[in-house]
Design a protein around this motif. Structure first.
Motif, PDB file in Angstrom:
ATOM      1  N   HIS A  42      37.467  43.173  35.276  1.00  0.00           N
ATOM      2  CA  HIS A  42      36.910  42.078  35.468  1.00  0.00           C
ATOM      3  C   HIS A  42      36.444  41.807  34.069  1.00  0.00           C
ATOM      4  CE1 HIS A  42      37.429  40.144  38.944  1.00  0.00           C
ATOM      5  NE2 HIS A  42      37.397  41.234  39.886  1.00  0.00           N
ATOM      6  N   ASN A  46      32.533  37.637  36.185  1.00  0.00           N
ATOM      7  CA  ASN A  46      32.903  38.425  37.011  1.00  0.00           C
ATOM      8  C   ASN A  46      32.131  39.381  37.935  1.00  0.00           C
ATOM      9  OD1 ASN A  46      35.137  36.109  36.117  1.00  0.00           O
ATOM     10  ND2 ASN A  46      36.555  37.591  36.836  1.00  0.00           N
ATOM     11  N   LEU A  56      34.108  35.060  43.867  1.00  0.00           N
ATOM     12  CA  LEU A  56      34.741  34.027  42.192  1.00  0.00           C
ATOM     13  C   LEU A  56      35.705  32.881  43.197  1.00  0.00           C
ATOM     14  CD1 LEU A  56      36.298  37.748  41.142  1.00  0.00           C
ATOM     15  CD2 LEU A  56      33.950  36.447  40.227  1.00  0.00           C
ATOM     16  N   ASP A  58      38.985  30.627  41.256  1.00  0.00           N
ATOM     17  CA  ASP A  58      40.429  30.572  40.921  1.00  0.00           C
ATOM     18  C   ASP A  58      39.968  30.674  39.792  1.00  0.00           C
ATOM     19  OD1 ASP A  58      42.204  31.074  42.931  1.00  0.00           O
ATOM     20  OD2 ASP A  58      42.826  29.266  43.370  1.00  0.00           O
ATOM     21  N   ASP A  60      37.487  31.771  37.410  1.00  0.00           N
ATOM     22  CA  ASP A  60      36.809  33.152  38.060  1.00  0.00           C
ATOM     23  C   ASP A  60      37.798  33.871  37.240  1.00  0.00           C
ATOM     24  OD1 ASP A  60      34.571  32.052  37.518  1.00  0.00           O
ATOM     25  OD2 ASP A  60      34.393  32.218  39.517  1.00  0.00           O
ATOM     26  N   ARG A  61      39.035  33.830  38.117  1.00  0.00           N
ATOM     27  CA  ARG A  61      39.602  35.180  38.063  1.00  0.00           C
ATOM     28  C   ARG A  61      41.037  34.912  37.347  1.00  0.00           C
ATOM     29  NH1 ARG A  61      39.013  33.596  43.890  1.00  0.00           N
ATOM     30  NH2 ARG A  61      38.154  36.119  45.013  1.00  0.00           N
ATOM     31  N   TRP A  64      40.991  36.980  34.479  1.00  0.00           N
ATOM     32  CA  TRP A  64      40.729  38.594  34.812  1.00  0.00           C
ATOM     33  C   TRP A  64      42.724  39.353  35.579  1.00  0.00           C
ATOM     34  CZ3 TRP A  64      41.676  39.747  40.768  1.00  0.00           C
ATOM     35  CH2 TRP A  64      41.611  40.787  41.111  1.00  0.00           C
ATOM     36  N   LEU A  65      42.973  37.729  35.922  1.00  0.00           N
ATOM     37  CA  LEU A  65      44.767  37.809  36.635  1.00  0.00           C
ATOM     38  C   LEU A  65      45.630  38.320  35.369  1.00  0.00           C
ATOM     39  CD1 LEU A  65      44.407  35.885  39.179  1.00  0.00           C
ATOM     40  CD2 LEU A  65      45.454  38.531  39.336  1.00  0.00           C
ATOM     41  N   CYS A  86      44.575  45.851  42.097  1.00  0.00           N
ATOM     42  CA  CYS A  86      44.102  44.354  42.739  1.00  0.00           C
ATOM     43  C   CYS A  86      44.252  43.486  43.683  1.00  0.00           C
ATOM     44  CB  CYS A  86      45.317  44.083  41.800  1.00  0.00           C
ATOM     45  SG  CYS A  86      44.819  41.773  41.096  1.00  0.00           S
ATOM     46  N   TYR A  93      47.967  34.161  42.909  1.00  0.00           N
ATOM     47  CA  TYR A  93      47.846  34.487  42.567  1.00  0.00           C
ATOM     48  C   TYR A  93      49.015  36.256  42.171  1.00  0.00           C
ATOM     49  CZ  TYR A  93      42.830  33.505  43.929  1.00  0.00           C
ATOM     50  OH  TYR A  93      41.642  32.319  44.340  1.00  0.00           O
TER      51      TYR A  93
END
Length: 177
Positions: A42, A46, A56, A58, A60-61, A64-65, A86, A93
């Motif tokens: 992350h 985050n 968080l 989408d 924000d993610r 990271w994803l 995860c 995601y």
């Protein structure tokens, strides 16, 4: 016990408190596959947001994803197999992580909410507070039958759950032979 298993990448997924790290570490010990704690990938922003009790988005993610997806691709290309923790809460995601890539499976740890709450209340040293569990449960889209996911109700010990997962992986190997 596991030497004959074909290497694959397992994304050990579920909400906070589901046992992702404990199960993935046990599988790592048993299988010898590389392990990556997804929380460590992350961005700092985050982590700060979650530590402040802010869910968080989408947006924000996304980064990271993408970092998680890169780790998955590298393991698949190397043929080493791998275990990544995860949350992968939503189907979009999981698609972003590389759903549909040969050798990638999601391992969804399904845990009753009452158990999750108790675990999170006891947990120390993690940046995500128990107050974010309701947000994660609202976001969660359990994997559909058409997704490459193994759904494991976590009702046993870590060792028993890991043994069950390895048995399922052996069956997958047998079916694909």
């Amino acid at each position: 016990m596991s030497a004959a298993l074909r290497p694959r990448v397992l994304v050990v997924m579920g909400v906070s408190g589901s046992g992702k790290s404990s199960i993935a570490l046990r599988l790592r010990d048993e299988l010898g596959w590389p392990f990556q704690e997804g929380d460590e990938l992350h961005p700092k922003a985050n982590v700060a947001k979650m530590a402040a009790g802010i869910p968080l988005t989408d947006e924000d993610r996304g980064p990271w994803l993408d970092t998680c997806a890169q780790w998955i691709r590298e393991r698949l290309e190397a043929g080493t197999g791998g275990l990544l923790t995860c949350s992968a809460l939503r189907r979009v995601y999981r698609e972003r992580l590389g759903e549909g890539r040969p050798g990638l499976h999601f391992l969804y740890l399904k845990v009753p909410e009452v158990v999750l709450r108790a675990r999170l209340e006891r947990r120390r040293g993690h940046y995500m507070p128990p107050t974010l569990l309701p947000s994660q449960l609202r976001t969660l889209e359990e994997p559909g039958a058409d997704e490459p996911a193994l759904v494991v109700p976590v009702e046993q010990t870590v060792d028993e759950t890991a043994s069950d997962v390895i048995a399922v992986l052996r069956r997958l190997d047998t079916q694909s032979s």
